[in-house]
Design a protein around this motif. Structure first.
Motif, short mmCIF file in Angstrom:
data_model
loop_
_atom_site.label_atom_id
_atom_site.label_comp_id
_atom_site.label_asym_id
_atom_site.label_seq_id
_atom_site.Cartn_x
_atom_site.Cartn_y
_atom_site.Cartn_z
N TYR A 100 0.89 -1.36 -0.09
CA TYR A 100 -0.03 -0.05 -0.16
C TYR A 100 0.89 1.28 -0.12
N TYR A 101 1.89 1.08 0.80
CA TYR A 101 2.86 2.50 0.51
C TYR A 101 3.45 2.38 -0.94
N TRP A 102 3.87 1.35 -1.24
CA TRP A 102 4.62 1.32 -2.47
C TRP A 102 3.65 1.95 -3.70
N LYS A 103 2.29 1.35 -3.66
CA LYS A 103 1.33 1.54 -4.79
C LYS A 103 1.30 3.02 -4.65
N ASN A 104 1.10 3.53 -3.54
CA ASN A 104 0.81 5.02 -3.38
C ASN A 104 1.67 6.02 -3.61
N LYS A 105 2.97 5.45 -3.94
CA LYS A 105 4.21 6.26 -4.05
C LYS A 105 4.32 7.40 -3.05
N VAL A 106 4.32 6.97 -1.80
CA VAL A 106 4.55 8.13 -0.96
C VAL A 106 5.95 7.98 -0.50
N VAL A 485 -7.07 0.78 0.77
CA VAL A 485 -7.71 0.21 1.73
C VAL A 485 -7.59 -1.25 1.21
N TYR A 486 -7.10 -2.27 1.93
CA TYR A 486 -7.05 -3.78 1.63
C TYR A 486 -8.19 -4.40 0.94
N GLY A 487 -9.47 -4.22 1.42
CA GLY A 487 -10.65 -4.83 0.86
C GLY A 487 -10.97 -4.22 -0.56
N PHE A 488 -10.92 -2.85 -0.39
CA PHE A 488 -11.35 -2.32 -1.65
C PHE A 488 -10.28 -2.62 -2.74
N LEU A 489 -8.97 -2.68 -2.49
CA LEU A 489 -8.17 -3.14 -3.80
C LEU A 489 -8.30 -4.52 -4.01
N GLU A 490 -8.64 -5.24 -3.47
CA GLU A 490 -8.49 -6.70 -3.78
C GLU A 490 -9.96 -7.21 -4.39
#
Lengths: 505, 67
Positions: A100-106, A485-490
């Motif tokens: 989630y950190y990596w995907k959001n490029k923070v 958020v985990y559920g949303f992405l999956e």
């Protein structure tokens, strides 16, 4: 004559190490042209560099001394900090949080929390972690000064300045890339030094099997990984609840110094594999930090060690031959440097991205923020050097820092976990859960509760407050939660497409 | 409550920790393959992070069994 020659060999090893590390800064300078290069190594780090850098950052010279002292006093229970208190959390971090950190490029953990909740959460987290990292620098510099003074006879002030110049130069020049690569070298040195100590100790004991037989016969409790509930430092329930379920996940999922390496990965897989790979050397760390405590227990004559923290210095001074002694000393210095450089780089990243860029100058060019990142790194070096002598005035300051860490680790973890795993958690839920969780931790600590239980109960309280406030406030709009958020992405195809679009620019 | 906790033999601390490790292993092996390989340059077997995690958990269970 032989002693003078041995001292020259040790000094030679130390000087070679300092020069080599200094040269890294020169080599990496030309590769840094943007903030992404400086703070995230241009998002080009491979998994094995990330993994080794994470462990180099994690293990400091204080860990050597403190953990050896803990093993001397309490035994193998000390290894819980490297096993139960690390490995499960590293696996969870690699498979749930880091994507989630990596995907959001923070760039920072507070930046993710700000996106997921609200800006207030980002500010609280950034200020807490920013101040903590900067204060930590002073302690690291002081520890470095003490070590060089003890071993080489340099004055403490001169030792601190030498450390600041060497580490500061390559950190300011090469940014995260230089920090990560030097961490790899430093970790290698630490393991060589650790194995040298283990080899000498086992040889002196007559072999590995003989060593453990003798230890078990003389100190049977020292080979038990869990200790009774009335143990003042490591009660088994506190180890499982406080360390295993709260402090450790908070450290491995939300500590900026640790996570920043994964954010600099060249791919999502490298980010996750880096954290997972780090767990392998982490499993072996007790060889480096626990065994010396056992050697001191077995070989030191009665009365030779008054304070458990003297266990490792006693082993270095009395068991190791010249040359090996220098190598182990270089390993201590490497451990310290790898923590200082990472703390410096992470503190500069937090203050530049979460405070300066967000609240002081929003419309600056990338070059402006790069220069500011370097200026802040330099400023933190000066602050660390200036703050270092105050460490002496407060003998318990390192313990105080550990306690300080327990004030916000539990609430941070609760906020992060609910943010990633529960779509219904709202901005106000995160804000009040984090703020009140920190206050509850401070109150519990002031009431004299063991820091492991402070971490656990502040985590539980923060979790409950977040849930209650979230149900009392309107849910966040779905578009805000996309990719966060985990559920949303999956599960949600629309959100999956939205994330892909975001990633494709 | 405190009395009850104090009466629990230390052996159960090991049982609880090993149970938690097994639970984690179960969760890891049920992760979908496409999630594990996301971002990987190829689908080679050694890149399957589930096996990395299972190896780590196996080492941990071994250590907690012997100490």
């Amino acid at each position: 004559m032989k002693e003078v020659l041995a001292q020259h060999i040790d000094l030679f090893l130390i000087v070679v190490y300092l020069l080599a590390i200094f040269l890294f800064g020169v080599l990496f300078r030309e590769y840094v042209t943007s903030t992404e290069d400086y703070f995230l190594a241009g998002r080009a780090l491979p998994w094995w560099v990330i993994g080794m850098s994470i462990i180099g950052t994690n293990i400091g010279a204080y860990d050597y001394v403190g953990a050896a002292g803990g093993a001397y006093r309490f035994g193998i229970a000390q290894a819980n900090y490297e096993w139960l208190g690390a490995i499960p959390a590293m696996i969870v971090s690699a498979l749930i949080i880091i994507p989630y950190y990596w995907k959001n490029k923070v760039y920072t953990v507070p930046e993710y929390l700000g996106k997921r909740y609200k800006e207030g959460v980002r500010v609280i987290e950034a200020v807490i972690y920013g101040l903590f990292l900067v204060m930590l620098l002073g302690i690291f510099f002081w520890a470095s000064g003490i070590m060089l003074h003890t071993y080489l006879g340099w004055s403490i002030g001169f030792s601190i300045v030498v450390t600041a110049i060497v580490v500061g130069f390559y950190t300011i020049s090469g940014g995260l890339a230089a920090v990560a690569i030097t961490d790899v070298v430093q970790l290698g040195i630490m393991f060589v030094g650790g194995f040298a100590v283990a080899g000498v100790g086992f040889a002196k004991a007559g072999g590995v099997a003989k060593f453990f037989q003798t230890l078990k016969a003389a100190h049977p409790q020292h080979l038990k990984v869990f200790l009774p509930l009335n143990n003042p430092a490591y009660p088994w329930l506190g180890m499982i609840l406080g360390l295993g379920l709260v402090l450790s996940p908070a450290w491995w999922c939300a500590n900026q110094s640790i996570i920043q390496r994964a954010l600099g990965a060249r791919s999502e897989w490298d980010a996750r594999a880096g954290m997972m790979f780090a767990a392998f050397p982490k499993t072996l760390i007790p060889l480096l930090v626990v065994l010396p405590g056992f050697f001191a227990l077995m070989f030191a004559p009665s009365g030779a060690i008054n304070n458990p923290d003297q266990a490792l210095p006693w082993v270095v001074k009395n068991l190791l031959p010249p040359g090996i002694r220098g190598l182990v000393f270089v390993a201590f210095i490497a451990a310290l440097h790898s923590s200082v450089d990472s703390t410096l780089n992470s503190a500069a990243t937090l203050w530049t991205k979460d405070i300066y860029q967000k609240y002081i100058k929003r419309d600056g060019s990338d070059r402006h923020y790069l220069i500011m990142g370097r200026i802040l790194t330099f400023a933190f070096i000066i602050f660390g050097v200036a703050f270092a002598p105050f460490t002496e005035k407060f003998p318990g300051i390192y313990v105080a820092m550990q306690t300080l860490l327990s004030f916000f680790q539990g609430p941070t973890l609760a906020t992060l976990l609910l943010g990633v795993l529960w779509w219904r958690s709202t901005g106000w839920g995160g804000f009040w859960g984090l703020s009140l969780g920190v206050i509850i931790a401070v109150v519990l600590s002031a009431a004299g509760v063991n820091f492991l239980y402070v971490a656990w109960w502040s985590f539980v309280a923060s979790l409950l407050i977040n849930v209650v406030v979230s149900y009392l406030t309107p849910p966040e709009p779905p578009e805000k939660l996309r990719g966060l958020v985990y559920g949303f992405l999956e599960k949600d195809q629309e959100f999956k497409r939205a994330v892909e679009e975001r990633l494709n620019g | 409550m405190a009395e009850f906790l104090r009466s629990i033999p230390l052996f159960w601390a090991k049982v609880i920790s090993i149970f938690l490790y097994l639970l984690l292993a179960l969760w890891v092996i049920t992760r979908p393959r496409e999630f594990i390989y996301r971002g990987a340059p190829d689908g080679k077997g050694w890149r399957d992070l589930r096996w990395w995690a299972i190896t780590l958990i196996g080492i941990q269970i071994f250590l907690y069994l012997i100490f």
